[in-house]
Design a protein around this motif. Structure first.
Motif, PDB file in Angstrom:
ATOM      1  N   GLY A   1      71.398  22.903 105.382  1.00 11.09           N
ATOM      2  CA  GLY A   1      72.753  23.372 105.658  1.00 11.09           C
ATOM      3  C   GLY A   1      72.799  24.428 106.731  1.00 11.09           C
ATOM      4  N   ARG A   2      71.968  24.250 107.783  1.00  9.85           N
ATOM      5  CA  ARG A   2      71.857  25.274 108.820  1.00  9.85           C
ATOM      6  C   ARG A   2      72.051  24.669 110.207  1.00  9.85           C
ATOM      7  N   CYS A   3      73.236  24.136 110.445  1.00 13.59           N
ATOM      8  CA  CYS A   3      73.536  23.526 111.739  1.00 13.59           C
ATOM      9  C   CYS A   3      74.819  24.099 112.322  1.00 13.59           C
ATOM     10  N   ALA A   4      74.818  24.289 113.625  1.00 13.44           N
ATOM     11  CA  ALA A   4      76.010  24.636 114.397  1.00 13.44           C
ATOM     12  C   ALA A   4      76.270  23.497 115.372  1.00 13.44           C
ATOM     13  N   VAL A   5      77.450  23.464 115.950  1.00 10.58           N
ATOM     14  CA  VAL A   5      77.793  22.428 116.922  1.00 10.58           C
ATOM     15  C   VAL A   5      77.910  23.048 118.311  1.00 10.58           C
ATOM     16  N   SER A   6      77.473  22.300 119.323  1.00 16.62           N
ATOM     17  CA  SER A   6      77.497  22.785 120.706  1.00 16.62           C
ATOM     18  C   SER A   6      78.545  22.054 121.520  1.00 16.62           C
ATOM     19  N   ILE A   7      79.351  22.830 122.233  1.00 20.97           N
ATOM     20  CA  ILE A   7      80.280  22.268 123.224  1.00 20.97           C
ATOM     21  C   ILE A   7      80.107  23.052 124.518  1.00 20.97           C
ATOM     22  N   HIS A   8      80.562  22.459 125.626  1.00 23.81           N
ATOM     23  CA  HIS A   8      80.578  23.150 126.910  1.00 23.81           C
ATOM     24  C   HIS A   8      82.015  23.249 127.384  1.00 23.81           C
ATOM     25  N   TYR A   9      82.276  24.211 128.280  1.00 21.12           N
ATOM     26  CA  TYR A   9      83.661  24.396 128.726  1.00 21.12           C
ATOM     27  C   TYR A   9      83.734  24.621 130.228  1.00 21.12           C
ATOM     28  N   TYR A  10      84.237  23.606 130.922  1.00 22.41           N
ATOM     29  CA  TYR A  10      84.514  23.680 132.356  1.00 22.41           C
ATOM     30  C   TYR A  10      85.899  23.079 132.609  1.00 22.41           C
ATOM     31  N   THR A  11      86.893  23.661 131.940  1.00 20.65           N
ATOM     32  CA  THR A  11      88.250  23.133 131.972  1.00 20.65           C
ATOM     33  C   THR A  11      89.199  24.160 132.574  1.00 20.65           C
ATOM     34  N   PRO A  12      90.068  23.744 133.518  1.00 28.84           N
ATOM     35  CA  PRO A  12      90.152  22.415 134.123  1.00 28.84           C
ATOM     36  C   PRO A  12      89.014  22.219 135.143  1.00 28.84           C
ATOM     37  N   PRO A  13      88.455  21.015 135.222  1.00 31.25           N
ATOM     38  CA  PRO A  13      87.334  20.790 136.130  1.00 31.25           C
ATOM     39  C   PRO A  13      87.694  20.964 137.600  1.00 31.25           C
ATOM     40  N   THR A  14      88.955  20.792 137.926  1.00 25.14           N
ATOM     41  CA  THR A  14      89.375  20.967 139.318  1.00 25.14           C
ATOM     42  C   THR A  14      89.230  22.419 139.770  1.00 25.14           C
ATOM     43  N   PHE A  15      89.219  23.337 138.810  1.00 26.93           N
ATOM     44  CA  PHE A  15      88.944  24.746 139.135  1.00 26.93           C
ATOM     45  C   PHE A  15      87.485  25.086 138.864  1.00 26.93           C
ATOM     46  N   ALA A  16      87.004  24.751 137.673  1.00 31.10           N
ATOM     47  CA  ALA A  16      85.697  25.217 137.231  1.00 31.10           C
ATOM     48  C   ALA A  16      84.529  24.488 137.891  1.00 31.10           C
ATOM     49  N   ILE A  17      84.742  23.267 138.335  1.00 36.29           N
ATOM     50  CA  ILE A  17      83.652  22.478 138.909  1.00 36.29           C
ATOM     51  C   ILE A  17      83.800  22.286 140.412  1.00 36.29           C
ATOM     52  N   LEU A  18      85.002  21.921 140.847  1.00 36.80           N
ATOM     53  CA  LEU A  18      85.187  21.603 142.264  1.00 36.80           C
ATOM     54  C   LEU A  18      85.309  22.854 143.127  1.00 36.80           C
ATOM     55  N   ASP A  19      84.630  22.840 144.258  1.00 33.25           N
ATOM     56  CA  ASP A  19      84.883  23.860 145.273  1.00 33.25           C
ATOM     57  C   ASP A  19      85.452  23.240 146.546  1.00 33.25           C
TER      58      ASP A  19
ATOM     59  N   ASP B   1      87.832  19.311 147.646  1.00 26.40           N
ATOM     60  CA  ASP B   1      88.489  18.125 147.115  1.00 26.40           C
ATOM     61  C   ASP B   1      87.487  16.988 146.920  1.00 26.40           C
ATOM     62  N   ALA B   2      87.718  16.214 145.864  1.00 25.72           N
ATOM     63  CA  ALA B   2      86.884  15.051 145.570  1.00 25.72           C
ATOM     64  C   ALA B   2      87.791  13.854 145.312  1.00 25.72           C
ATOM     65  N   SER B   3      87.191  12.690 145.162  1.00 24.02           N
ATOM     66  CA  SER B   3      87.977  11.476 144.950  1.00 24.02           C
ATOM     67  C   SER B   3      88.761  11.529 143.644  1.00 24.02           C
ATOM     68  N   TRP B   4      88.234  12.304 142.674  1.00 20.82           N
ATOM     69  CA  TRP B   4      88.870  12.339 141.362  1.00 20.82           C
ATOM     70  C   TRP B   4      89.770  13.554 141.140  1.00 20.82           C
ATOM     71  N   GLY B   5      89.862  14.450 142.148  1.00 18.44           N
ATOM     72  CA  GLY B   5      90.728  15.604 141.957  1.00 18.44           C
ATOM     73  C   GLY B   5      90.782  16.517 143.160  1.00 18.44           C
ATOM     74  N   LYS B   6      91.833  17.310 143.212  1.00 18.24           N
ATOM     75  CA  LYS B   6      92.022  18.283 144.286  1.00 18.24           C
ATOM     76  C   LYS B   6      91.546  19.648 143.807  1.00 18.24           C
ATOM     77  N   ALA B   7      90.655  20.246 144.551  1.00 21.53           N
ATOM     78  CA  ALA B   7      90.073  21.522 144.148  1.00 21.53           C
ATOM     79  C   ALA B   7      91.142  22.611 144.054  1.00 21.53           C
ATOM     80  N   ARG B   8      91.032  23.417 143.002  1.00 18.35           N
ATOM     81  CA  ARG B   8      91.933  24.543 142.805  1.00 18.35           C
ATOM     82  C   ARG B   8      91.185  25.837 143.072  1.00 18.35           C
ATOM     83  N   SER B   9      91.816  26.738 143.776  1.00 18.44           N
ATOM     84  CA  SER B   9      91.211  28.047 144.020  1.00 18.44           C
ATOM     85  C   SER B   9      91.794  29.116 143.105  1.00 18.44           C
ATOM     86  N   GLU B  10      92.820  28.766 142.342  1.00 17.36           N
ATOM     87  CA  GLU B  10      93.462  29.732 141.461  1.00 17.36           C
ATOM     88  C   GLU B  10      93.586  29.173 140.046  1.00 17.36           C
ATOM     89  N   TRP B  11      93.572  30.075 139.090  1.00 18.59           N
ATOM     90  CA  TRP B  11      93.742  29.732 137.674  1.00 18.59           C
ATOM     91  C   TRP B  11      94.459  30.883 136.993  1.00 18.59           C
TER      92      TRP B  11
END
Length: 388
Positions: A260-278, A280-290
């Motif tokens: 009974g000793r388990c935790a769950v792992s998640i990652h957070y890069y939301t929204p990806p247009t801000f957190a991932i893109l620097d 523009d890409a085919s799947w989204g327009k890069a955001r410089s503000e949040w």
């Protein structure tokens, strides 16, 4: 200093001093639940109790190259050779946990045998971190992409055998380590678009989730049957692609664990247009503000979902990665996003672990943060009242 702040500070110092004198990395497992362990991640000298972590990114998980030495892989993606001073600097900055991603397949022989020198080097860095009083999370990271072969029925058994071989070796090697060392089943690879495509809903969703559930179940079985302290080791279970919504899907199942000793792992890069893109890409327009009302609403909705799905049911959550690209963004905007994500996670009882690589947030050569204001903003979150 206000009187009400004196006692917590004294207690933090006392607990930290006890850790440095009594927390042998090869020690006993304490009588603590996984939730208590997650809450304890971050008790360091002269810091308030908190739950913060940082990744040793783009270091031992560098892969996709044909190199012959441990050091070549360690520095292959731009990291300097890791030193004890660098590791101590993480603790001195106020972090209570170091996540060490590793691509174990880089140097293997024969029957998926991990190279002795490779394992020894990773162990040395883990030991340095444990010696500071930090917790350590070690995993199988992207590892060259072989996890994608789980999508092929004809390759699935061989992939599971390789997975079992890796964790059998790691479990045996670290079996006498204390509960300051946590194992994480895998990284973000648990989800297969070849089987089920989230964007269009086509494919066999139940099968894709089922494969991940089987892997996580195998992980728990391997560790629990490996002897030593692993019967009670705290384990981190990777969610579906470590995505918040998909991990909270009813098809994702936490594995049965006799301890009974388990935790769950998640990652957070939301929204990806801000957190991932620097750019523009085919799947989204890069955001410089949040920071719009809609942005905060999205963040709070996701963190509330984690709380109601897991934390409120007694399952701890570790945000194994959160972060943002830093190009084409102001320092102020980067600080706002990271501190907001950190705060939203922290007050709900989620342990946030910052994704960092060489030259972004932490200066490995000088062993300190580049942006002291960012570090201050992150650490200020520890002053907030949690509702976990």
């Amino acid at each position: 200093m206000k009187k009400r702040r004196i006692l917590p500070l004294i207690m933090a110092v006392i607990m930290s001093a006890a850790c440095f004198t009594g927390c042998d990395k090869k020690g006993e497992m304490r009588d603590m639940t996984t939730a208590e362990i997650v809450n304890d991640m971050g008790v360091l000298i002269m810091t308030m109790t908190g739950k913060f972590g940082i990744n040793l990114g783009n270091t031992f998980e560098s892969s996709g190259m044909s190199l012959s030495s441990v050091q070549a892989y360690e520095t292959g993606w731009g990291s300097p050779t890791i030193t004890q001073k660098m590791i101590q600097g993480y603790a001195d900055s106020g972090f209570g946990v170091l996540r060490v991603p590793v691509a174990w397949s880089n140097l293997m022989t024969g029957n998926y045998d991990i190279d002795h020198d490779y394992l020894a080097r990773v162990t040395e860095v883990i030991d340095w971190a444990l010696d500071t009083g930090m917790y350590v999370i070690v995993n199988i990271h992207w590892d060259g992409g072989w996890f994608s072969r789980f999508a092929n029925e004809e390759d699935r058994d061989e992939c599971m055998y390789k997975y079992e071989r890796i964790w059998t070796q790691l479990s045996d090697h670290f079996k006498n380590y204390s509960d300051y060392l946590m194992f994480e089943s895998l990284n973000e690879d648990g989800g297969w678009e070849e089987i089920w495509n989230r964007s269009n809903g086509e494919g066999d969703k139940e099968l894709s989730f089922g494969i991940l559930n089987d892997i996580n179940r195998k992980f728990v079985d391997i560790v629990r049957n490996s002897g030593g302290n692993n019967k009670k080791r705290h384990l981190l279970i990777a969610g579906y692609n470590t995505d918040v919504e998909l991990t909270c899907d009813e098809l994702f199942k936490m594995p049965d664990d006799p301890a009974g000793r388990c935790a769950v792992s998640i990652h957070y890069y939301t929204p990806p247009t801000f957190a991932i893109l620097d750019k523009d890409a085919s799947w989204g327009k890069a955001r410089s503000e949040w920071g719009t009302d809609a942005d905060y609403a999205e963040l709070n909705r996701n963190m509330d979902l984690l709380k109601t799905t897991f934390i409120d049911k007694g399952i701890p959550v570790i945000m194994g990665e959160f972060g943002t690209s830093t190009k084409n963004k102001t320092d102020e905007m980067i600080r706002k996003y990271l501190s907001s994500v950190c705060e939203a996670a922290y007050i709900r009882g989620v342990c946030p672990v910052l994704w960092d690589i060489t030259g972004v947030f932490y200066n490995r050569l000088d062993a300190k943060f580049y942006d002291e204001q960012l570090l201050s903003d992150l650490m200020a979150v520890k002053e907030l009242e949690r509702n976990d």
